[in-house]
Write an enzyme that holds these catalytic residues in place. Structure first.
Site, PDB file in Angstrom:
ATOM      1  N   ARG A 242       0.733  -1.135   0.088  1.00 53.18           N
ATOM      2  CA  ARG A 242      -0.172   0.053  -0.027  1.00 53.18           C
ATOM      3  C   ARG A 242       0.852   1.292  -0.044  1.00 53.18           C
ATOM      4  O   ARG A 242       1.618   1.640   1.131  1.00 53.18           O
ATOM      5  CB  ARG A 242      -0.822   0.008   1.197  1.00 53.18           C
ATOM      6  CG  ARG A 242      -1.691   1.249   1.474  1.00 53.18           C
ATOM      7  CD  ARG A 242      -2.684   0.985   2.707  1.00 53.18           C
ATOM      8  NE  ARG A 242      -2.199   0.671   4.067  1.00 53.18           N
ATOM      9  CZ  ARG A 242      -1.531   1.484   4.689  1.00 53.18           C
ATOM     10  NH1 ARG A 242      -1.189   2.505   4.448  1.00 53.18           N
ATOM     11  NH2 ARG A 242      -1.059   0.679   5.723  1.00 53.18           N
ATOM     12  N   HIS A 246      -3.266   4.577   5.109  1.00 54.76           N
ATOM     13  CA  HIS A 246      -4.288   3.429   5.136  1.00 54.76           C
ATOM     14  C   HIS A 246      -5.758   4.119   4.752  1.00 54.76           C
ATOM     15  O   HIS A 246      -6.582   3.270   3.999  1.00 54.76           O
ATOM     16  CB  HIS A 246      -4.523   2.988   6.736  1.00 54.76           C
ATOM     17  CG  HIS A 246      -5.488   2.080   7.029  1.00 54.76           C
ATOM     18  ND1 HIS A 246      -5.678   0.990   6.640  1.00 54.76           N
ATOM     19  CD2 HIS A 246      -6.833   2.328   7.964  1.00 54.76           C
ATOM     20  CE1 HIS A 246      -7.006   0.404   6.925  1.00 54.76           C
ATOM     21  NE2 HIS A 246      -7.395   1.143   7.691  1.00 54.76           N
ATOM     22  N   TYR A 255       4.512   4.998  11.274  1.00 58.69           N
ATOM     23  CA  TYR A 255       4.674   3.631  11.496  1.00 58.69           C
ATOM     24  C   TYR A 255       5.625   2.832  10.438  1.00 58.69           C
ATOM     25  O   TYR A 255       6.107   1.633  10.472  1.00 58.69           O
ATOM     26  CB  TYR A 255       3.490   2.891  11.710  1.00 58.69           C
ATOM     27  CG  TYR A 255       2.620   2.930  10.646  1.00 58.69           C
ATOM     28  CD1 TYR A 255       2.427   2.114   9.527  1.00 58.69           C
ATOM     29  CD2 TYR A 255       1.505   3.854  11.093  1.00 58.69           C
ATOM     30  CE1 TYR A 255       1.427   2.304   8.450  1.00 58.69           C
ATOM     31  CE2 TYR A 255       0.469   4.054   9.748  1.00 58.69           C
ATOM     32  CZ  TYR A 255       0.524   2.958   8.587  1.00 58.69           C
ATOM     33  OH  TYR A 255      -0.390   3.423   7.650  1.00 58.69           O
TER      34      TYR A 255
END
Length: 348
Positions: A242, A246, A255
């Protein structure tokens, strides 16, 4: 948008033909532009948070191409490109993110289930439909898409076990993009791979390069036709990434490193399929340029269609909850209505 994508039947057994490569590229670049437009609309306040599949277009399009029109697709909230690749109206694809009270399109008409937000719940639905098709004696196949995070849910394991025991004609496509929101795969499981989980339940399972259409499509098509012939379920783990957040409300820098993103950007599925086109097609440049123009038009149409959708009534949040709403809920609804009216007055 054109009608439902279908791969030329004479090319089923021999990998990816030139015509199929051209079709897949056009759908992938259309999906890339659609994702970018939808993300922009969300950031501009016309929709809620949008979960883009930027970087996962090869999986998205391969899933749509591997199915016949009578087959069923069971997508997740991140699989809008697969949904639009089945020929579903762009406004209907976007309407749930705009606040529609239903999934936007008619599942029974499109043979496409609602884009599931709860993780993995739809995998059991796919098995149920596949079992019903088997009992009825028809040739329908179900394809359930999910991410690596879904494989940590109990529904996923129940679906795999049930599918294997009853040899249901269903295919599980797990798009392993490395993260369940912010949780890396290494913190989700100790198994050697997600594909190993399929083997554990007694079904064929494969790991493929999910950023290479020439790898993911043939394996998906093989699994679909195996299921159609009575061979039972298959699990395919597609290794992808990805490249965006998100959702539009996420900050992935919290992260994962930008260096990691850049490494994966070098494996961009669009760049790879275009490289394959240049290797195989003397007129690749023309096909790519035409696809870009068509994709820009599709993205513009998506924006126009979404802007024409009726704004949802905020009071619908409180409807269809109780037959006789308690006083506490009615009080909250009234307070919210006053706040909304005041806000609209300020913005007038």
């Amino acid at each position: 948008m054109p009608n439902t994508l279908q791969s030329p039947p004479q090319q089923v057994q021999n990998g990816v033909s030139d015509d199929l490569l051209i079709t897949a590229h056009a759908a992938m670049i259309a999906g890339r532009h659609f994702n970018q437009q939808a993300s922009n609309l969300a950031k501009q306040g016309y929709m809620g948070a949008y979960p883009s599949s930027l970087g996962q277009e090869a999986c998205q399009v391969a899933a749509a191409l591997a199915l016949e029109p009578a087959d069923w697709l069971f997508p997740t909230y991140r699989d809008s490109v697969a949904v639009m690749s089945r020929g579903i109206d762009l406004a209907e694809v976007l309407s749930p993110f705009h606040g529609s009270s239903h999934c936007g399109y008619a599942p029974t008409k499109t043979h496409t289930a609602p884009e599931a937000t709860p993780l993995a719940t739809h995998t059991a639905h796919a098995v149920g439909l596949a079992m019903a098709a088997k009992f009825a004696g028809d040739s329908t196949v179900a394809l359930a898409m999910c991410g690596d995070g879904s494989t940590s849910e109990g529904d996923f394991h129940e679906a795999l076990n049930l599918a294997a025991v009853f040899e249901a004609p269903v295919v599980f496509l797990v798009q392993n993009n490395g993260y369940a929101i912010s949780t890396p795969v290494s913190r989700q499981m100790r198994a050697a791979s997600i594909a190993a989980k399929g083997e554990g339940y007694g079904m064929p399972a494969y790991r493929v390069d999910g950023n290479d259409f020439e790898q993911v499509y043939p394996r998906l098509h093989e699994a679909v036709e195996r299921a159609r012939a009575g061979g039972g379920p298959t699990l395919i783990e597609a290794m992808t990434y990805r490249m965006g957040p998100h959702t539009t409300s996420d900050n992935p820098d919290r992260y994962r490193s930008r260096e990691e993103v850049e490494q994966w950007r070098g494996r961009d599925p669009l760049t790879r399929i275009q490289h394959q086109m240049y290797q195989r097609l003397p007129n690749a440049k023309t096909h790519i340029e035409n696809a870009i123009l068509a994709a820009e038009k599709i993205a513009s149409e998506a924006r126009t269609s979404m802007m024409q959708l009726q704004m949802p009534d905020p009071q619908d949040l409180f409807a269809h909850v109780y037959a006789n709403p308690p006083a506490t809920l009615s009080a909250v609804a009234e307070e919210y209505a006053q706040q909304h009216a005041a806000q609209n007055g300020e913005n007038a």
